[in-house]
Enzyme design. Structure first.
Site, PDB file in Angstrom:
ATOM      1  N   ASP A  14      -2.132   5.237  -5.276  1.00 33.32           N
ATOM      2  CA  ASP A  14      -2.469   4.059  -6.095  1.00 33.32           C
ATOM      3  C   ASP A  14      -2.772   4.408  -7.545  1.00 33.32           C
ATOM      4  O   ASP A  14      -2.734   3.531  -8.414  1.00 33.32           O
ATOM      5  CB  ASP A  14      -3.713   3.344  -5.529  1.00 33.32           C
ATOM      6  CG  ASP A  14      -3.423   2.563  -4.265  1.00 33.32           C
ATOM      7  OD1 ASP A  14      -2.309   2.696  -3.730  1.00 33.32           O
ATOM      8  OD2 ASP A  14      -4.324   1.816  -3.810  1.00 33.32           O
TER       9      ASP A  14
ATOM     10  N   LEU B  39       0.259   0.897  -1.717  1.00 37.39           N
ATOM     11  CA  LEU B  39       0.371   0.831  -0.261  1.00 37.39           C
ATOM     12  C   LEU B  39       0.069   2.195   0.333  1.00 37.39           C
ATOM     13  O   LEU B  39       0.518   3.228  -0.196  1.00 37.39           O
ATOM     14  CB  LEU B  39       1.794   0.410   0.136  1.00 37.39           C
ATOM     15  CG  LEU B  39       2.230  -0.984  -0.325  1.00 37.39           C
ATOM     16  CD1 LEU B  39       3.716  -1.193  -0.109  1.00 37.39           C
ATOM     17  CD2 LEU B  39       1.432  -2.061   0.398  1.00 37.39           C
TER      18      LEU B  39
ATOM     19  N   HIS C 277      17.647  -6.395  25.769  1.00 42.63           N
ATOM     20  CA  HIS C 277      17.449  -7.821  26.026  1.00 42.63           C
ATOM     21  C   HIS C 277      16.433  -7.994  27.145  1.00 42.63           C
ATOM     22  O   HIS C 277      16.514  -7.292  28.141  1.00 42.63           O
ATOM     23  CB  HIS C 277      18.772  -8.469  26.439  1.00 42.63           C
ATOM     24  CG  HIS C 277      18.612  -9.909  26.808  1.00 42.63           C
ATOM     25  ND1 HIS C 277      18.442 -10.897  25.855  1.00 42.63           N
ATOM     26  CD2 HIS C 277      18.552 -10.529  28.019  1.00 42.63           C
ATOM     27  CE1 HIS C 277      18.298 -12.067  26.462  1.00 42.63           C
ATOM     28  NE2 HIS C 277      18.357 -11.860  27.776  1.00 42.63           N
TER      29      HIS C 277
ATOM     30  N   THR D  10      -6.972   9.694  -6.147  1.00 42.72           N
ATOM     31  CA  THR D  10      -8.260   8.980  -6.209  1.00 42.72           C
ATOM     32  C   THR D  10      -8.144   7.473  -5.965  1.00 42.72           C
ATOM     33  O   THR D  10      -9.163   6.776  -5.981  1.00 42.72           O
ATOM     34  CB  THR D  10      -8.943   9.248  -7.565  1.00 42.72           C
ATOM     35  OG1 THR D  10      -7.961   9.085  -8.594  1.00 42.72           O
ATOM     36  CG2 THR D  10      -9.493  10.657  -7.644  1.00 42.72           C
TER      37      THR D  10
ATOM     38  N   LEU E 292      -4.637 -13.583   1.504  1.00 40.03           N
ATOM     39  CA  LEU E 292      -4.009 -14.258   2.644  1.00 40.03           C
ATOM     40  C   LEU E 292      -4.539 -13.711   3.968  1.00 40.03           C
ATOM     41  O   LEU E 292      -4.773 -14.460   4.916  1.00 40.03           O
ATOM     42  CB  LEU E 292      -2.485 -14.103   2.564  1.00 40.03           C
ATOM     43  CG  LEU E 292      -1.838 -14.883   1.412  1.00 40.03           C
ATOM     44  CD1 LEU E 292      -0.413 -14.408   1.165  1.00 40.03           C
ATOM     45  CD2 LEU E 292      -1.851 -16.388   1.684  1.00 40.03           C
TER      46      LEU E 292
ATOM     47  N   GLY F  33     -15.477  14.984  -7.352  1.00 39.84           N
ATOM     48  CA  GLY F  33     -14.639  16.037  -7.934  1.00 39.84           C
ATOM     49  C   GLY F  33     -14.299  15.719  -9.381  1.00 39.84           C
ATOM     50  O   GLY F  33     -14.038  14.569  -9.721  1.00 39.84           O
TER      51      GLY F  33
ATOM     52  N   ALA G  59      -3.688 -15.478  -4.047  1.00 42.18           N
ATOM     53  CA  ALA G  59      -2.996 -15.552  -2.752  1.00 42.18           C
ATOM     54  C   ALA G  59      -2.003 -14.404  -2.594  1.00 42.18           C
ATOM     55  O   ALA G  59      -0.810 -14.598  -2.367  1.00 42.18           O
ATOM     56  CB  ALA G  59      -2.304 -16.903  -2.596  1.00 42.18           C
ATOM     57  N   GLY G  60      -2.505 -13.169  -2.743  1.00 41.59           N
ATOM     58  CA  GLY G  60      -1.720 -11.963  -2.448  1.00 41.59           C
ATOM     59  C   GLY G  60      -2.084 -11.498  -1.043  1.00 41.59           C
ATOM     60  O   GLY G  60      -2.675 -12.260  -0.257  1.00 41.59           O
TER      61      GLY G  60
ATOM     62  N   LEU H 145     -14.412  10.453   5.449  1.00 40.39           N
ATOM     63  CA  LEU H 145     -13.055  10.675   4.943  1.00 40.39           C
ATOM     64  C   LEU H 145     -12.210   9.429   5.244  1.00 40.39           C
ATOM     65  O   LEU H 145     -12.607   8.576   6.031  1.00 40.39           O
ATOM     66  CB  LEU H 145     -12.440  11.899   5.626  1.00 40.39           C
ATOM     67  CG  LEU H 145     -13.214  13.220   5.465  1.00 40.39           C
ATOM     68  CD1 LEU H 145     -12.515  14.339   6.229  1.00 40.39           C
ATOM     69  CD2 LEU H 145     -13.345  13.602   3.990  1.00 40.39           C
TER      70      LEU H 145
HETATM   71  P1  NAI Z   1      -2.103  -9.018  -5.398  1.00 41.05           P
HETATM   72  O1  NAI Z   1      -1.743  -8.449  -6.707  1.00 41.05           O
HETATM   73  O2  NAI Z   1      -1.211  -8.808  -4.224  1.00 41.05           O
HETATM   74  O3  NAI Z   1      -2.323 -10.610  -5.538  1.00 41.05           O
HETATM   75  C1  NAI Z   1      -3.225 -11.149  -6.451  1.00 41.05           C
HETATM   76  C2  NAI Z   1      -2.890 -12.589  -6.733  1.00 41.05           C
HETATM   77  O4  NAI Z   1      -3.943 -13.138  -7.538  1.00 41.05           O
HETATM   78  C3  NAI Z   1      -1.606 -12.772  -7.519  1.00 41.05           C
HETATM   79  O5  NAI Z   1      -0.770 -13.654  -6.802  1.00 41.05           O
HETATM   80  C4  NAI Z   1      -2.093 -13.363  -8.859  1.00 41.05           C
HETATM   81  O6  NAI Z   1      -1.185 -14.292  -9.389  1.00 41.05           O
HETATM   82  C5  NAI Z   1      -3.395 -14.038  -8.462  1.00 41.05           C
HETATM   83  N1  NAI Z   1      -4.357 -14.241  -9.572  1.00 41.05           N
HETATM   84  C6  NAI Z   1      -4.700 -13.347 -10.529  1.00 41.05           C
HETATM   85  N2  NAI Z   1      -5.640 -13.877 -11.351  1.00 41.05           N
HETATM   86  C7  NAI Z   1      -5.913 -15.138 -10.918  1.00 41.05           C
HETATM   87  C8  NAI Z   1      -6.788 -16.196 -11.329  1.00 41.05           C
HETATM   88  N3  NAI Z   1      -7.613 -16.068 -12.376  1.00 41.05           N
HETATM   89  N4  NAI Z   1      -6.783 -17.366 -10.637  1.00 41.05           N
HETATM   90  C9  NAI Z   1      -5.958 -17.511  -9.567  1.00 41.05           C
HETATM   91  N5  NAI Z   1      -5.127 -16.540  -9.127  1.00 41.05           N
HETATM   92  C10 NAI Z   1      -5.090 -15.363  -9.771  1.00 41.05           C
HETATM   93  O7  NAI Z   1      -3.589  -8.473  -5.117  1.00 41.05           O
HETATM   94  P2  NAI Z   1      -4.476  -8.282  -3.818  1.00 41.05           P
HETATM   95  O8  NAI Z   1      -4.143  -9.261  -2.744  1.00 41.05           O
HETATM   96  O9  NAI Z   1      -5.863  -8.270  -4.337  1.00 41.05           O
HETATM   97  O10 NAI Z   1      -4.077  -6.847  -3.298  1.00 41.05           O
HETATM   98  C11 NAI Z   1      -4.284  -5.694  -4.099  1.00 41.05           C
HETATM   99  C12 NAI Z   1      -3.333  -4.580  -3.723  1.00 41.05           C
HETATM  100  O11 NAI Z   1      -3.610  -4.093  -2.439  1.00 41.05           O
HETATM  101  C13 NAI Z   1      -1.891  -5.033  -3.755  1.00 41.05           C
HETATM  102  O12 NAI Z   1      -1.126  -4.038  -4.409  1.00 41.05           O
HETATM  103  C14 NAI Z   1      -1.505  -5.115  -2.307  1.00 41.05           C
HETATM  104  O13 NAI Z   1      -0.142  -4.796  -2.089  1.00 41.05           O
HETATM  105  C15 NAI Z   1      -2.426  -4.088  -1.647  1.00 41.05           C
HETATM  106  N6  NAI Z   1      -2.732  -4.507  -0.300  1.00 41.05           N
HETATM  107  C16 NAI Z   1      -1.779  -4.442   0.658  1.00 41.05           C
HETATM  108  C17 NAI Z   1      -2.038  -4.896   1.919  1.00 41.05           C
HETATM  109  C18 NAI Z   1      -0.971  -4.836   2.927  1.00 41.05           C
HETATM  110  O14 NAI Z   1      -0.018  -4.101   2.754  1.00 41.05           O
HETATM  111  N7  NAI Z   1      -1.070  -5.584   4.003  1.00 41.05           N
HETATM  112  C19 NAI Z   1      -3.319  -5.454   2.305  1.00 41.05           C
HETATM  113  C20 NAI Z   1      -4.250  -5.482   1.222  1.00 41.05           C
HETATM  114  C21 NAI Z   1      -3.939  -5.027  -0.020  1.00 41.05           C
END
Ligand code: NAI
Length: 468
Positions: free
Chosen positions: A312, A319, A444, A144, A187, A115, A182-183, A38
């Site tokens: 999602d 998130l 503080h 899902t 990162l 399911g 670099a999302g 789970l």
């Molecule tokens: P993201 O949507 O945050 O970032 C993806 C990045 O890839 C974007 O900046 C986009 O411009 C770039 N991109 C797309 N196609 C490309 C290409 N062909 N060449 C170069 N760059 C390209 O997606 P990510 O990081 O995969 O995360 C997915 C989801 O999961 C997001 O909604 C995120 O918020 C969530 N997440 C949240 C976390 C947290 O809250 N710490 C941790 C991991 C994921």
């Protein structure tokens, strides 16, 4: 045929929290999960294992680069990756086991298998052994989740071209690690492997990293990560990845230049998409939007009576905490109570070092919308505790309505930003002003004093600022 009040499909943070709340409200509840454990993506292959590795690798980085500054001598620290990975797995196991226990405590029946909605009020569960059982329910909650988006020219092979799932389980640090996107995911995992010895290059299509976060703070984060050794190529569109002798060769366009990058592993982290395969939602007439997300009203109701969706698989930020709060609200609505989610107060965090956290609107969004706002900023280098911690990188920024002083957004770059963002989030939830926060006593010496000072800076009355 067994009859339930609520059947929840999917046991991620959205689904399992909805199940707990349904149990608390006395609803006869079942939860269906296709995977062995789970907890969904977050607990098994997402938030939790990534944070385990981020913390371990951060400790290693501290031992290597920071300990000496504190007068602690650690000669030649090295990584024992199998132990690091085992610890991560143990954390995951503890938490997924905990969810199973929570289901028991709240009298939620756990059904293992895939399911599918066969008709409104009817759900089938197909076990991995191939046996199918049908159950009846007054309400169905679809939770899902989502899966990683695949690039057509760089399909996941699980070895060289990987998603975050495999990038959490490498048995050794790749020599060269290429990250596309670099999302948050790119990162965070780029940071982990950079700290553990990989040469990390990140390719990003946009002219900035961390889309959705405050631009100024995102640029500062990029500067910090660059100083840690990560290479960034912005405005770089990856156009192909081929495998030669087990190594990847990526081609990309940057302005008029054609670039190639060689790597041992490539992480594709270009976003996630809703997952509803095999669910049968279309067959019973549930409507989807243009991005394949299930359409719901503000009560999480789909167009089909008795079928709800959260997390999602519907619109909004992907998130865990957003899914959890939607799960709670949805089940409360099913139980005849009022439930709602304040989408203006959902924090979002990237767990790098420094961490980047934000809630509400960003300064750039306020500018784009020509909103009449005031900005307050305070750097951690002027905060006593941050200096005592030898952790003074970063800044706090508030965006407040110029007329009413109501806080509209808060953004923090700091090692502990993920914890610090909770305070401004609460103040936003209660409709508070920067003055409210600035006049609240903070202990503080704490990092939270920088949050208070940034709130005071909205009215240009921050105290510990030498050059205003
Ligand atoms: P993201 O949507 O945050 O970032 C993806 C990045 O890839 C974007 O900046 C986009 O411009 C770039 N991109 C797309 N196609 C490309 C290409 N062909 N060449 C170069 N760059 C390209 O997606 P990510 O990081 O995969 O995360 C997915 C989801 O999961 C997001 O909604 C995120 O918020 C969530 N997440 C949240 C976390 C947290 O809250 N710490 C941790 C991991 C994921």
């Amino acid at each position: 045929m067994e009859k339930f009040d609520v059947v929840i499909i999917g046991s991620g943070p959205g689904g399992y929290v909805a199940a707990i709340r349904a149990g608390q409200l006395g609803l006869k509840t079942a939860i269906i999960e296709k995977d062995k454990e789970l907890g969904g993506t977050c607990l098994n292959i997402g938030c939790i294992p990534s944070k385990a590795l981020l913390t371990s690798s951060d400790h290693f980085s501290f031992a290597k680069k920071e300990a000496a500054k504190h007068g602690i001598v650690i000669e030649n620290p090295r990584v024992d990756l199998p132990t690091m990975q085992k610890r991560k797995d143990k954390v995951v196991k503890t938490l997924t086991g905990g969810v199973r226990q929570l289901m028991k405590t709240n009298k939620v029946m756990v059904l293992e298998g895939m399911g599918a909605i066969t008709a409104p009020g009817k759900v089938s569960v197909k076990s991995s052994a191939g046996e199918t059982q049908e159950i009846e329910t007054k309400n169905i909650v679809i939770a899902t989740g989502s899966v990683a988006i695949e690039l057509p020219f760089a399909k996941f092979d699980g070895k060289t071209i990987v998603s975050s799932t495999e990038a959490l389980c490498f048995e050794e640090a790749p020599g060269k690690f290429l990250v596309i996107g670099a999302g948050a995911i790119g990162l965070e995992l780029g940071s982990v492997w950079n700290r553990l010895g990989s040469e990390v290059t990140m390719l990003e299509f946009l002219p900035r990293i961390a889309l959705g976060f405050d631009l100024e703070l995102s640029n500062l984060l990029q500067r910090a990560l660059t100083a840690q050794g990560i290479k960034f190529h912005l405005e770089t569109k990856v156009t192909g990845v081929k495998i030669e002798n087990g190594r990847a060769i990526a081609s990309a366009d940057k302005a008029n230049e054609k670039l190639t990058f060689e790597a041992d592993k490539v992480l594709v982290s270009v976003g996630r998409k809703p997952f509803s395969e095999g669910l049968g939602a279309e067959k019973v007439g549930v409507e989807f939007d243009e991005r394949k997300r299930i359409k719901v009203d503000k009560h999480f109701r789909t167009n089909v009576e008795g079928i709800y969706a959260i997390g999602d698989v519907i619109a909004g930020p992907m998130l865990a905490h957003k899914a959890e709060d939607e799960g709670i609200a949805c089940v409360e609505i099913i139980a005849g109570k009022s439930g709602h989610v304040n989408y203006g107060a959902i924090p979002s965090i990237i767990y790098t070092n420094p961490e980047l956290a934000g809630v509400g609107i960003t300064e750039d969004q306020a500018k784009e919308k020509a909103m009449n706002v005031r900005i307050g900023k305070f750097p951690f280098r002027a905060n006593g505790r941050a200096l005592a911690n030898e952790d003074a990188e970063g800044v706090v920024k508030f965006i407040a309505d110029a007329k009413t002083d109501k806080i509209l957004g808060a953004h923090i770059l700091q090692h502990a930003a993920s914890e610090l963002i909770a305070e401004p989030t609460s103040v936003i939830e209660f409709g508070g002003s920067s003055e409210d926060l600035g006049r609240t006593t903070h202990s503080h010496p704490t990092l939270s004093e920088a949050v208070k000072e940034a709130a005071m800076a909205v009215e240009k009355r921050a105290l510990h600022i030498v050059n205003r």
